[in-house]
Design a protein around this motif. Structure first.
Motif, PDB file in Angstrom:
ATOM      1  N   VAL A 158       0.909  -1.306  -0.071  1.00  0.00           N
ATOM      2  CA  VAL A 158      -0.137  -0.095   0.030  1.00  0.00           C
ATOM      3  C   VAL A 158       0.679   1.217  -0.034  1.00  0.00           C
ATOM      4  CG1 VAL A 158      -1.754   1.152   1.238  1.00  0.00           C
ATOM      5  CG2 VAL A 158      -1.813  -1.292   1.294  1.00  0.00           C
ATOM      6  N   ILE A 209      -6.200   4.147  -3.668  1.00  0.00           N
ATOM      7  CA  ILE A 209      -4.795   4.247  -3.178  1.00  0.00           C
ATOM      8  C   ILE A 209      -4.072   5.344  -3.990  1.00  0.00           C
ATOM      9  CG2 ILE A 209      -2.734   3.383  -2.415  1.00  0.00           C
ATOM     10  CD1 ILE A 209      -4.043   0.614  -2.651  1.00  0.00           C
ATOM     11  N   GLY A 215      -3.109   9.419  -2.840  1.00  0.00           N
ATOM     12  CA  GLY A 215      -1.586  10.101  -2.907  1.00  0.00           C
ATOM     13  C   GLY A 215      -1.673  10.961  -4.171  1.00  0.00           C
ATOM     14  N   PHE A 231       0.947   4.195  -2.667  1.00  0.00           N
ATOM     15  CA  PHE A 231       0.710   5.486  -2.378  1.00  0.00           C
ATOM     16  C   PHE A 231       1.707   6.514  -2.583  1.00  0.00           C
ATOM     17  CE2 PHE A 231       0.443   8.601   1.376  1.00  0.00           C
ATOM     18  CZ  PHE A 231      -0.967   9.019   0.856  1.00  0.00           C
TER      19      PHE A 231
END
Lengths: 308, 259
Positions: free
Chosen positions: A14, A248, A252, A18
């Motif tokens: 993750v 995700i 970001g 991100f």
């Protein structure tokens, strides 16, 4: 922290995804581009299948460009009339591009065409931007005052018929070059799976002479509309949009885009163009290396469609 | 000596075919029947346990028992491409389609395949990659090709590199003469679907009995929900994704608002 992506069918870290979203978002906010030409190769490198990448990146670009567009909207740095005109051409270009995409896939040379267009387009656009901005930087250092706008210098493009007045951009130009630019972006977007902002921005600045302060916001509106419709189309036809991966990347991306946009506003525009030129050129070069160097494995396989 | 025994066993089989199945029985069990993919799935490892049950009529097996197992996943069709240099650049020039090949394949034994049985027996039972049927589309037909075929070898190499195909003559451990275990690693990108487990018992170079079992890889919970939404309600799913994108973008612009 690993998370399993339901559509892409593989686990990813993750924080890594991100961070990728953050980095590409920063670049996209800074230069007013979608960042698809960076994000798609990055995701492919992670192991996500190219088809899922192209479909998912579209939604990430939509999020980034919406947050960017809102920022420019508040600064009144968007020419909506110009964006609509670009969009009109863009739709025709997209339809043509999708048609050619299908044709090339049937012949079996889609991969080659995509790789070649990345090399040719990115390296030529990148090189042009580098040379132009270096010249501008040098002239600036020699103390010459340069006026990017040069109101008097009309090119042959300004002699074309069907002129329209774009108030926000303080322009009175023919819509033909605008339609052509919009159409080219739509066409390339469909073939290469990119938003096309990095070509759109310089085209609008150099060819149509749209003021730099309006160009990024306007380009973001175009990117937003094309990428949002691309997401819906991909989801409805190929079922390849991975919402978890998209989320995700998006979170970001939008955070990065905000910082990027602020950094971009503080920088001198010719420095900004030089940086973007270097980046675009580097990605083009990376694709060229892949094409010209002997691969470590000359065989590859991919799942035939219609199978999980 | 072995050969004589083998012939003897074959004669015995011919003389009394029903005895072949009755003397020994294979009992196998998997550590799980359902491998569940949730959001923290990063591959799994299954354990296959088995025991050889002998009844009173079972003859003494001078060289003990041998076990082979084939675990194969749902079938898929794969396009395999070969690159070649054309005017300086590397281009995919040739392709072959492998039709309905297993997405996952593990071929296990307790010792080298050629020590367990004769090549023709191994071939008939598809033990070893050389004996696996990998059909390629050839014109309107499909057929397997010679073992040395470059595409076939490349296909196997790519599958092995991704840990989706395994061939191991040491993966089955005999814990006791009649008790064995083997672990089956499933990589994170193993296909969803049902997997078959085929366990074969050999003695003196001949197949004595075999048994099958199965397990499934399934998506559950949120993962399943997303996949169903994407497949069944594509348009709605797309619109929701775009709304999510717009909301994320809008939220960020509010949070980071400076003026």
């Amino acid at each position: 922290m690993e998370i399993y992506l339901p559509i892409a069918d593989l686990p990813v870290n993750v924080f890594l995804v991100f961070a990728m979203g953050l980095a590409v978002g920063f670049i996209s906010g800074m230069f007013g581009i979608g960042g698809g030409f960076l994000m798609t190769p990055l995701l492919i490198f992670l192991g996500v299948s190219p088809a899922v990448c192209v479909a998912t990146v579209a939604s990430h670009i939509a999020a980034s460009s919406f947050s960017g567009a809102l920022l420019y909207w508040r600064r009144r740095a968007i020419d909506l009339a110009l964006a609509l005109m670009l969009l009109a051409g863009g739709l025709i270009g997209t339809v043509t591009g999708v048609w050619l995409f299908t044709l090339l896939r049937a012949i079996g040379q889609l991969d080659l065409v995509i790789a070649l267009s990345y090399v040719i387009l990115l390296s030529s656009v990148g090189a042009t931007m580098i040379f132009e901005s270096i010249r501008a930087v040098i002239r600036l250092q020699q103390g010459e005052r340069i006026d990017a706008r040069r109101p008097g210098s009309h090119t042959w493009l300004h002699g074309l018929p069907i002129k329209v007045r774009f108030k926000q951009s303080r322009l009175y130009v023919s819509v033909i070059p605008i339609w052509i630019i919009g159409g080219t972006i739509g066409f390339l977007g469909a073939i290469m799976g990119i938003g096309g902002g990095f070509i759109l921005v310089p085209s609008l600045i150099y060819l149509v002479r749209v003021p730099t302060n309006v160009v990024i916001g306007t380009s973001m509106v175009l990117t937003l509309v094309t990428m949002a419709s691309a997401t819906v189309l991909h989801a409805a036809t190929n079922h390849l949009v991975d919402a978890v991966l998209a989320l995700i990347l998006m979170v970001g991306g939008v955070i990065g885009a905000q910082f990027g946009a602020q950094a971009g506003q503080r920088m001198r525009s010719e420095r900004l163009r030089l940086l973007l030129g270097l980046l675009v050129f580097a990605v083009g070069l990376r694709f060229a290396v892949n094409l010209f160097l002997p691969p470590s494995e000359i065989y590859s396989f991919r799942l035939l469609e219609g199978q999980g | 000596m072995r050969r004589a025994l083998f012939i003897g066993a074959m004669l015995l089989l011919l003389a009394n075919p029903s005895a072949a199945g009755a003397a020994e029985r294979l009992v196998v069990s998997l550590s799980t029947q359902r491998v569940l993919i949730n959001s923290v799935f990063s591959g799994a490892e299954l354990v296959l346990f088995g025991a050889i049950e002998r009844d009173a009529s079972a003859p003494a097996r001078r060289f003990g028992y041998d076990i082979a197992a084939i675990i194969s996943g749902p079938t898929q069709s794969l396009l395999t491409l070969r690159k070649q240099r054309v005017v300086g650049i590397w281009v995919n020039v040739e392709s072959r389609t492998f039709v309905d090949v297993p997405s996952y394949l593990a071929i296990y034994a307790n010792r080298p395949f050629d020590q367990i049985a004769k090549p023709e027996v191994l071939r008939r039972l598809h033990i070893g990659f050389d004996n696996t049927i990998l059909r390629q589309r050839i014109g309107p037909d499909t057929a397997d090709v010679v073992r040395g075929d470059a595409f076939r070898q490349a296909f196997l190499r790519l599958k092995v590199d991704r840990r989706l195909y395994l061939e191991s003559p040491k993966a089955v451990t005999l814990l006791a003469p009649t008790l064995f275990r083997a672990s089956v690693p499933l990589p994170a990108d193993a296909s969803v679907g049902s997997y078959s487990v085929d366990v074969m018992l050999f003695a003196d170079g001949a197949l004595i009995t075999r048994t099958t079992s199965a397990f499934a890889i399934l998506k559950v919970g949120f993962e399943r929900f997303v996949v169903t939404a994407a497949r069944e309600y594509g348009l709605f799913y797309g619109i929701v994704t775009v709304m999510m994108a717009l909301a994320t973008g809008w939220f960020a612009s509010i949070v980071f608002r400076r003026d």
